[in-house]
Design a protein around this motif. Structure first.
Motif, PDB file in Angstrom:
ATOM      1  N   VAL A 222       0.841  -1.201   0.000  1.00 17.67           N
ATOM      2  CA  VAL A 222       0.000   0.000   0.000  1.00 17.67           C
ATOM      3  C   VAL A 222       0.876   1.251   0.000  1.00 17.67           C
ATOM      4  CG1 VAL A 222      -1.608   1.348   1.420  1.00 17.67           C
ATOM      5  CG2 VAL A 222      -2.047  -1.062   1.001  1.00 17.67           C
ATOM      6  N   ALA A 223       1.953   1.245   0.779  1.00 21.43           N
ATOM      7  CA  ALA A 223       2.862   2.389   0.796  1.00 21.43           C
ATOM      8  C   ALA A 223       3.485   2.598  -0.582  1.00 21.43           C
ATOM      9  CB  ALA A 223       3.944   2.182   1.845  1.00 21.43           C
ATOM     10  N   ARG A 224       3.871   1.512  -1.248  1.00 20.61           N
ATOM     11  CA  ARG A 224       4.452   1.619  -2.589  1.00 20.61           C
ATOM     12  C   ARG A 224       3.449   2.188  -3.578  1.00 20.61           C
ATOM     13  NH1 ARG A 224       4.504  -0.735  -7.307  1.00 20.61           N
ATOM     14  NH2 ARG A 224       3.044  -2.344  -6.681  1.00 20.61           N
ATOM     15  N   LEU A 225       2.220   1.706  -3.497  1.00 16.47           N
ATOM     16  CA  LEU A 225       1.185   2.206  -4.405  1.00 16.47           C
ATOM     17  C   LEU A 225       0.869   3.673  -4.134  1.00 16.47           C
ATOM     18  CD1 LEU A 225      -1.218  -0.852  -4.531  1.00 16.47           C
ATOM     19  CD2 LEU A 225       0.235   0.001  -6.360  1.00 16.47           C
ATOM     20  N   THR A 226       0.926   4.083  -2.870  1.00 17.63           N
ATOM     21  CA  THR A 226       0.686   5.486  -2.536  1.00 17.63           C
ATOM     22  C   THR A 226       1.765   6.371  -3.153  1.00 17.63           C
ATOM     23  OG1 THR A 226      -0.353   4.813  -0.468  1.00 17.63           O
ATOM     24  CG2 THR A 226       0.383   7.092  -0.612  1.00 17.63           C
ATOM     25  N   GLU A 227       3.022   5.942  -3.050  1.00 14.39           N
ATOM     26  CA  GLU A 227       4.107   6.701  -3.665  1.00 14.39           C
ATOM     27  C   GLU A 227       3.956   6.738  -5.182  1.00 14.39           C
ATOM     28  OE1 GLU A 227       7.730   4.918  -2.358  1.00 14.39           O
ATOM     29  OE2 GLU A 227       7.433   5.536  -0.267  1.00 14.39           O
ATOM     30  N   GLU A 228       3.562   5.629  -5.757  1.00 16.95           N
ATOM     31  CA  GLU A 228       3.373   5.563  -7.208  1.00 16.95           C
ATOM     32  C   GLU A 228       2.257   6.503  -7.651  1.00 16.95           C
ATOM     33  OE1 GLU A 228       2.002   2.001 -10.019  1.00 16.95           O
ATOM     34  OE2 GLU A 228       3.805   1.561  -8.860  1.00 16.95           O
ATOM     35  N   GLN A 229       1.171   6.534  -6.896  1.00 16.33           N
ATOM     36  CA  GLN A 229       0.059   7.421  -7.230  1.00 16.33           C
ATOM     37  C   GLN A 229       0.493   8.882  -7.121  1.00 16.33           C
ATOM     38  OE1 GLN A 229      -3.212   7.344  -4.545  1.00 16.33           O
ATOM     39  NE2 GLN A 229      -4.596   8.370  -5.957  1.00 16.33           N
ATOM     40  N   ALA A 230       1.254   9.224  -6.075  1.00 23.60           N
ATOM     41  CA  ALA A 230       1.728  10.599  -5.927  1.00 23.60           C
ATOM     42  C   ALA A 230       2.608  10.995  -7.111  1.00 23.60           C
ATOM     43  CB  ALA A 230       2.490  10.748  -4.612  1.00 23.60           C
ATOM     44  N   PHE A 231       3.441  10.065  -7.574  1.00 18.23           N
ATOM     45  CA  PHE A 231       4.305  10.340  -8.724  1.00 18.23           C
ATOM     46  C   PHE A 231       3.472  10.591  -9.978  1.00 18.23           C
ATOM     47  CE2 PHE A 231       6.697   8.698 -12.407  1.00 18.23           C
ATOM     48  CZ  PHE A 231       7.737   9.614 -12.399  1.00 18.23           C
ATOM     49  N   VAL A 232       2.464   9.766 -10.203  1.00 23.00           N
ATOM     50  CA  VAL A 232       1.624   9.928 -11.390  1.00 23.00           C
ATOM     51  C   VAL A 232       0.846  11.238 -11.306  1.00 23.00           C
ATOM     52  CG1 VAL A 232      -0.376   8.977 -12.606  1.00 23.00           C
ATOM     53  CG2 VAL A 232       1.475   7.478 -11.913  1.00 23.00           C
TER      54      VAL A 232
END
Length: 109
Positions: free
Chosen positions: A57-67
């Motif tokens: 979930v933390a990885r996906l949150t960072e990925e979403q912030a990047f996008v």
């Protein structure tokens, strides 16, 4: 009057009845919580899985912030329709209705 009596009976049977049964089960002596069927190994496995999911979930949150940073207002994503090169339209030299391809040669007579 009879309608209110019927409603009262239905309320007692279908609403208060299950509540009373649940309360009686809790008050019954020796009715503690059931043991977890998987045992301590299953609990440890579930804890590890929850930790792994937390990392994901933390990885996906960072990925979403990047996008979202890439797609911020005023900026366009690479390859989006606004920044993509337009498709070639009809050319001024012999375009016609085929959109830029020259017309086929006439058949031999």
């Amino acid at each position: 009057m009879a309608f209110a009596f019927v409603i009262a009976i239905l309320l007692v049977v279908f609403v208060l009845g299950p509540i009373a049964r649940a309360l009686a089960k809790r008050l019954e002596p020796g009715a503690g919580p059931a043991a977890f069927p998987g045992g301590p190994q299953e609990v440890a496995r579930l804890r590890d899985e929850v930790d792994r999911l937390g990392v994901e979930v933390a990885r996906l949150t960072e990925e979403q912030a990047f996008v979202l940073k890439l797609l911020a207002p005023g900026e366009e994503a690479p390859g989006s329709p606004a920044t993509a090169t337009p498709s070639p339209g009809p050319s001024p030299q012999g375009g016609g209705e085929n959109g830029g391809t020259p017309p086929p040669p006439p058949p031999p007579a």
